[in-house]
Write a protein that holds these residues in place. Structure first.
Motif, PDB file in Angstrom:
ATOM      1  N   LEU A  34       0.833  -1.199   0.000  1.00  0.00           N
ATOM      2  CA  LEU A  34       0.000   0.000   0.000  1.00  0.00           C
ATOM      3  C   LEU A  34       0.871   1.254   0.000  1.00  0.00           C
ATOM      4  O   LEU A  34       0.636   2.184  -0.759  1.00  0.00           O
ATOM      5  CB  LEU A  34      -0.938  -0.002   1.206  1.00  0.00           C
ATOM      6  CG  LEU A  34      -1.897   1.183   1.321  1.00  0.00           C
ATOM      7  CD1 LEU A  34      -2.787   1.301   0.095  1.00  0.00           C
ATOM      8  CD2 LEU A  34      -2.739   1.040   2.583  1.00  0.00           C
ATOM      9  N   ALA A  35       1.900   1.263   0.832  1.00  0.00           N
ATOM     10  CA  ALA A  35       2.799   2.422   0.897  1.00  0.00           C
ATOM     11  C   ALA A  35       3.478   2.659  -0.457  1.00  0.00           C
ATOM     12  O   ALA A  35       3.643   3.798  -0.893  1.00  0.00           O
ATOM     13  CB  ALA A  35       3.847   2.213   1.977  1.00  0.00           C
ATOM     14  N   GLU A  36       3.814   1.569  -1.118  1.00  0.00           N
ATOM     15  CA  GLU A  36       4.499   1.666  -2.403  1.00  0.00           C
ATOM     16  C   GLU A  36       3.610   2.251  -3.504  1.00  0.00           C
ATOM     17  O   GLU A  36       4.102   2.901  -4.422  1.00  0.00           O
ATOM     18  CB  GLU A  36       4.964   0.252  -2.807  1.00  0.00           C
ATOM     19  CG  GLU A  36       5.855   0.187  -4.004  1.00  0.00           C
ATOM     20  CD  GLU A  36       6.279  -1.245  -4.299  1.00  0.00           C
ATOM     21  OE1 GLU A  36       6.484  -1.534  -5.493  1.00  0.00           O
ATOM     22  OE2 GLU A  36       6.395  -2.058  -3.364  1.00  0.00           O
ATOM     23  N   HIS A  37       2.300   2.056  -3.386  1.00  0.00           N
ATOM     24  CA  HIS A  37       1.390   2.462  -4.459  1.00  0.00           C
ATOM     25  C   HIS A  37       0.318   3.452  -4.016  1.00  0.00           C
ATOM     26  O   HIS A  37      -0.693   3.617  -4.687  1.00  0.00           O
ATOM     27  CB  HIS A  37       0.705   1.217  -5.045  1.00  0.00           C
ATOM     28  CG  HIS A  37       1.647   0.272  -5.691  1.00  0.00           C
ATOM     29  ND1 HIS A  37       2.162   0.478  -6.956  1.00  0.00           N
ATOM     30  CD2 HIS A  37       2.202  -0.875  -5.237  1.00  0.00           C
ATOM     31  CE1 HIS A  37       2.979  -0.512  -7.247  1.00  0.00           C
ATOM     32  NE2 HIS A  37       3.020  -1.345  -6.237  1.00  0.00           N
ATOM     33  N   SER A  38       0.512   4.148  -2.912  1.00  0.00           N
ATOM     34  CA  SER A  38      -0.547   5.006  -2.368  1.00  0.00           C
ATOM     35  C   SER A  38      -0.559   6.430  -2.926  1.00  0.00           C
ATOM     36  O   SER A  38      -1.507   7.166  -2.665  1.00  0.00           O
ATOM     37  CB  SER A  38      -0.439   5.071  -0.841  1.00  0.00           C
ATOM     38  OG  SER A  38       0.761   5.714  -0.467  1.00  0.00           O
ATOM     39  N   GLU A  39       0.423   6.794  -3.712  1.00  0.00           N
ATOM     40  CA  GLU A  39       0.457   8.167  -4.231  1.00  0.00           C
ATOM     41  C   GLU A  39      -0.815   8.477  -5.010  1.00  0.00           C
ATOM     42  O   GLU A  39      -1.221   7.732  -5.906  1.00  0.00           O
ATOM     43  CB  GLU A  39       1.670   8.383  -5.125  1.00  0.00           C
ATOM     44  CG  GLU A  39       1.780   9.813  -5.616  1.00  0.00           C
ATOM     45  CD  GLU A  39       3.000  10.039  -6.502  1.00  0.00           C
ATOM     46  OE1 GLU A  39       2.983  11.027  -7.246  1.00  0.00           O
ATOM     47  OE2 GLU A  39       3.945   9.237  -6.450  1.00  0.00           O
ATOM     48  N   GLY A  40      -1.478   9.558  -4.642  1.00  0.00           N
ATOM     49  CA  GLY A  40      -2.682   9.993  -5.318  1.00  0.00           C
ATOM     50  C   GLY A  40      -3.958   9.280  -4.886  1.00  0.00           C
ATOM     51  O   GLY A  40      -5.031   9.603  -5.364  1.00  0.00           O
TER      52      GLY A  40
END
Length: 186
Positions: A19-25
């Motif tokens: 989640l942290a890796e893909h949470s941008e935006g």
């Protein structure tokens, strides 16, 4: 991503790291009663719930994580919502009213229960359902359910400037439609 990373047949879930890796935006919601935060409150572990809120707030951009409050007719909802609101105030985390939508209209609740029983291989029981409020509730119904906390219906992230998804009032309950979502990998 969750549907690709979860074991076959299991509900879609992802790790905090993914989640942290893909949470941008992304805008994050804490989840329903089975989510980590509400579940901690159901176990009478408010300190753990507070710790989880802090963790999720680090995973999303400032202001992009919301505590999800549901009043779907279950006693657990009635117990958890006031606690979520209090924790939201303590941690400066906004709360938002949502509803699990398992069927389009309340009168479809029995059919949904029968389909669930078929899928689970168990016999449906006669009598009252635990709730018929897991429907696709509209604005008016949500405001009625959350009359005690009207502020939860006014700040929903899908209505704010954070998204580029205008509400299409022409959609009718039960109609099929496909959302336009940008693929984050391209």
């Amino acid at each position: 991503m969750a549907h690709l990373k979860s074991p076959a047949g299991a509900p879609p879930r992802i790790s905090h790291d993914l989640l942290a890796e893909h949470s941008e935006g992304l805008i994050g919601l804490s989840g329903d009663l089975s989510g980590e935060i509400a579940n901690a409150l159901l176990r009478n572990e408010p300190t753990e719930a507070k710790r989880l809120i802090a963790r999720y707030k680090t995973l999303f951009a400032p202001g992009n994580f919301y505590l999800e409050c549901q009043l779907g007719g279950l006693a657990e909802h009635d117990a958890v919502v006031p606690q979520l609101i209090a924790l939201g105030q303590q941690t400066e985390t906004p709360c938002v009213a949502t509803n699990d939508a398992h069927y389009g209209k309340p009168e479809e609740a029995r059919a949904h229960e029968v389909l669930m029983c078929i899928g689970l291989g168990i016999q449906a029981q006669a009598g009252d359902l635990p709730t018929a409020q897991l429907d696709l509730a509209g604005d008016e119904e949500m405001r009625r359910r959350f009359a005690r906390w009207p502020e939860l219906c006014g700040g929903a992230p899908h209505r704010g400037p954070k998204t580029e998804c205008p509400r299409d009032e022409s959609l009718e309950c039960g109609a099929n439609f496909r959302a336009r979502v940008r693929d984050p990998t391209h």
